[in-house]
Design a protein around this motif. Structure first.
Motif, mmCIF file in Angstrom:
data_model
loop_
_atom_site.group_PDB
_atom_site.id
_atom_site.type_symbol
_atom_site.label_atom_id
_atom_site.label_comp_id
_atom_site.label_asym_id
_atom_site.label_seq_id
_atom_site.Cartn_x
_atom_site.Cartn_y
_atom_site.Cartn_z
ATOM 1 N N GLN A 151 0.833 -1.210 0.000
ATOM 2 C CA GLN A 151 0.000 0.000 0.000
ATOM 3 C C GLN A 151 0.865 1.257 0.000
ATOM 4 O O GLN A 151 0.586 2.221 -0.707
ATOM 5 C CB GLN A 151 -0.922 0.003 1.223
ATOM 6 N N VAL A 152 1.939 1.239 0.797
ATOM 7 C CA VAL A 152 2.864 2.380 0.827
ATOM 8 C C VAL A 152 3.498 2.568 -0.547
ATOM 9 O O VAL A 152 3.624 3.700 -1.046
ATOM 10 C CB VAL A 152 3.952 2.178 1.908
ATOM 11 N N PRO B 252 9.748 12.094 10.875
ATOM 12 C CA PRO B 252 8.635 13.038 10.713
ATOM 13 C C PRO B 252 7.371 12.585 11.429
ATOM 14 O O PRO B 252 6.618 13.412 11.948
ATOM 15 C CB PRO B 252 8.434 13.079 9.196
ATOM 16 N N ILE B 253 7.141 11.269 11.480
ATOM 17 C CA ILE B 253 5.963 10.759 12.183
ATOM 18 C C ILE B 253 6.065 11.076 13.667
ATOM 19 O O ILE B 253 5.075 11.440 14.318
ATOM 20 C CB ILE B 253 5.808 9.246 11.936
ATOM 21 N N ALA B 254 7.260 10.976 14.236
ATOM 22 C CA ALA B 254 7.465 11.325 15.645
ATOM 23 C C ALA B 254 7.161 12.803 15.877
ATOM 24 O O ALA B 254 6.603 13.181 16.915
ATOM 25 C CB ALA B 254 8.901 11.008 16.057
ATOM 26 N N LEU B 255 7.525 13.648 14.907
ATOM 27 C CA LEU B 255 7.243 15.075 15.052
ATOM 28 C C LEU B 255 5.741 15.343 15.043
ATOM 29 O O LEU B 255 5.259 16.243 15.715
ATOM 30 C CB LEU B 255 7.901 15.862 13.903
ATOM 31 N N CYS C 68 6.847 9.399 4.056
ATOM 32 C CA CYS C 68 6.125 9.383 5.337
ATOM 33 C C CYS C 68 4.626 9.578 5.137
ATOM 34 O O CYS C 68 3.814 8.949 5.831
ATOM 35 C CB CYS C 68 6.684 10.445 6.265
ATOM 36 N N ARG C 69 4.253 10.435 4.207
ATOM 37 C CA ARG C 69 2.821 10.589 3.903
ATOM 38 C C ARG C 69 2.263 9.266 3.366
ATOM 39 O O ARG C 69 1.154 8.860 3.713
ATOM 40 C CB ARG C 69 2.612 11.698 2.875
ATOM 41 N N ALA C 70 3.046 8.623 2.500
ATOM 42 C CA ALA C 70 2.601 7.350 1.919
ATOM 43 C C ALA C 70 2.472 6.262 2.988
ATOM 44 O O ALA C 70 1.688 5.319 2.832
ATOM 45 C CB ALA C 70 3.594 6.906 0.847
ATOM 46 N N ASP C 71 3.243 6.408 4.069
ATOM 47 C CA ASP C 71 3.269 5.406 5.137
ATOM 48 C C ASP C 71 2.035 5.472 6.038
ATOM 49 O O ASP C 71 1.851 4.625 6.904
ATOM 50 C CB ASP C 71 4.545 5.600 5.971
ATOM 51 N N ILE C 72 1.204 6.473 5.833
ATOM 52 C CA ILE C 72 -0.012 6.602 6.636
ATOM 53 C C ILE C 72 -1.094 5.747 5.993
ATOM 54 O O ILE C 72 -1.767 6.157 5.057
ATOM 55 C CB ILE C 72 -0.474 8.070 6.740
ATOM 56 N N TYR D 169 -3.699 12.630 10.789
ATOM 57 C CA TYR D 169 -2.253 12.545 10.545
ATOM 58 C C TYR D 169 -1.832 13.457 9.392
ATOM 59 O O TYR D 169 -0.803 14.134 9.460
ATOM 60 C CB TYR D 169 -1.848 11.102 10.252
ATOM 61 N N ILE D 170 -2.626 13.453 8.331
ATOM 62 C CA ILE D 170 -2.297 14.290 7.168
ATOM 63 C C ILE D 170 -2.309 15.761 7.553
ATOM 64 O O ILE D 170 -1.433 16.542 7.146
ATOM 65 C CB ILE D 170 -3.289 14.034 6.013
#
Length: 475
Positions: A263-264, A341-344, A372-376, A387-388
């Motif tokens: 999916q990512v 970035p996800i941690a931020l 990172c956006r794709a990882d959501i 998240y977005i």
């Protein structure tokens, strides 16, 4: 007989004229015909003649303006010339026979029928006549046109023989299905399953070339699912197969990291054609099977999978014969940093954290944020939306801090040479420590990355360490 209108290109008329003069029949054949029917752009023209393909190429070159140079490959009986943006390859019609332990055929002269039979799939076994008697006539002995309309990948001959003879065709079947959005004929797919072990006689370079073409397709996950179900993926990329599956303990399950990865990959494919960004998507969670742990208090964890994954990247690239250069380092960097970035997003965004991310990522920050956006990925739409929105805030702060501090590809204005001259030091651990303390101060926002302020701070650090100033610098 159905006819096909060829593009407006003098090459076709010149080939027809040269073939007539030499007394041979000539046909445009293969992928160019397929793409013409599918209205896909193509600049590679394959010409088959019933005779000497090299002689035909040289005759065509003599007739074209500026007489393009003919490249001859005698071992293969082929010749190639370039005309404007077109690449034209010539070959005499051939028939092939194979030995069990090699995908390289024994070749001899043959008829047009022989040449069409040796093609991998019906959609590639199409020809267009360049002969005066039936110029433009479609040659379609295996119903390739019908298969294109049905969106089917099928072999012209018995598929088990086709794949056993040249096992790379199994990868090509999946690649064409993925690129074109076609299905694979059931008998053809069954033959891939039955012959999958034959892929072992194919060179890794050839396999990886086909794999990269699958990865660059509009929806690459389709190809990986076909590779997985057929069993080919288990043979060519077992590390990725290890991501598959869900384990449950005390009612707690983790997600299937194989399908999450796909999916990512698809999400990245929607926003970028960059092969190496797509490889970053494939490998971002590759170490999760090795780092998976279960705790009754917190459930499933994959602590450190980003660092472990980054360390795995060079071996994976080496095994797959991918380039061990800046592309590998790019993928390694994105795998290592993909959680940052996800941690931020999860915490209050400080300028210090933003500076560090910019410092470590440099010009790859946009690629990292795209990954990172794709990882959501979540079935919870509200969670994804939240998240977005938080990512939007992080990206806004990245732009603001970058404009203010210019930290992309940041280098401290105070170099190691300046430190050594100031305190009369030789290259040593002390120099590295001073530089590191100064870098930390800049990233923490204590000091601006400007000479006067940074140098003044360096002198303070030196004084604290008891280092006498020998050569004081000034702007």
């Amino acid at each position: 007989m159905e006819t096909i209108k060829l593009p407006d290109n003098p090459v076709f008329d010149e080939v027809a004229a040269a073939a007539a003069e030499l007394g041979v029949d000539a046909y445009v054949i293969g992928g160019f015909v397929r793409d013409l029917v599918l209205k896909r752009p193509s600049k590679d023209i394959d010409v088959v003649c019933i005779g000497d393909g090299i002689a035909l190429a040289e005759k065509v070159s003599q007739q074209l303006p500026h007489r393009p140079r003919v490249s001859v490959f005698k071992n293969f009986g082929t010749a190639m010339l370039r005309y404007n943006d077109w690449e034209v390859e010539f070959v005499g019609a051939r028939k092939e026979s194979y030995r069990e332990h090699s995908r390289k055929p024994e070749v001899e002269q043959g008829t047009l029928d022989d040449d069409l039979k040796r093609r991998d799939f019906t959609i590639n076994a199409l020809g267009i006549s360049l002969n005066k008697a039936n110029y433009g006539a479609l040659i379609d002995e295996f119903d390739g046109l019908k298969d294109m309309r049905r969106k089917i990948i099928r072999t012209p001959l018995e598929p088990g023989i086709t794949f056993s003879d040249d096992p790379l065709r199994m990868m090509r079947a999946i690649r064409f299905a993925t690129q074109l959005g076609f299905d694979i004929d059931p008998d053809t797919f069954d033959a891939i399953v039955d012959n999958k072990e034959r892929i072992k006689i194919v060179s890794q370079e050839r396999i990886t070339d086909e794999l990269n073409k699958i990865i660059l397709a509009p929806v690459p996950s389709y190809g990986f699912k076909l590779l997985f179900v057929s069993g080919l993926l288990h043979l060519i990329f077992p590390k990725m197969v290890e991501l598959h599956g869900v384990e449950t303990k005390n009612g707690n399950s983790h997600k299937d990291n194989f399908y999450h990865t796909l999916q990512v990959l698809d999400n990245v494919a929607q926003v970028s054609d960059d092969l190496w960004l797509r490889w970053s998507a494939i490998l971002h969670d590759i170490a999760k099977p090795d780092t998976k742990r279960y705790s009754p208090k917190v459930g499933w964890t994959f602590h450190g999978h980003e660092d472990r994954g980054a360390r795995m990247v060079p071996k994976i690239f080496k095994d797959l014969k991918l380039p061990l250069n800046e592309h590998m380092k790019f993928v390694q960097k994105l795998v290592r940093l993909h959680l940052r970035p996800i941690a931020l997003v999860k915490e209050t965004v400080t300028d210090s954290a933003i500076r560090r991310l910019l410092f470590e990522t440099g010009d790859d920050i946009d690629a990292l944020m795209a990954l990172c956006r794709a990882d959501i990925t979540s079935k919870n739409d509200a969670k994804v939306k939240r998240y977005i929105q938080n990512f939007d805030k992080v990206e806004k702060r990245l732009v603001e801090v970058e404009e203010s501090d210019k930290l992309r590809n940041f280098q401290p204005v105070i170099t190691g040479e300046i430190i050594m001259e100031t305190f009369d030091l030789k290259p040593s651990k002390t120099v590295g420590e001073l530089k590191e303390v100064l870098t930390e101060a800049i990233l923490e926002g204590k000091v601006k990355n400007e000479f006067e302020e940074a140098y003044s701070y360096l002198l303070q650090i030196g004084e604290q360490k008891g280092l006498p100033v020998v050569n004081k610098k000034t702007l």
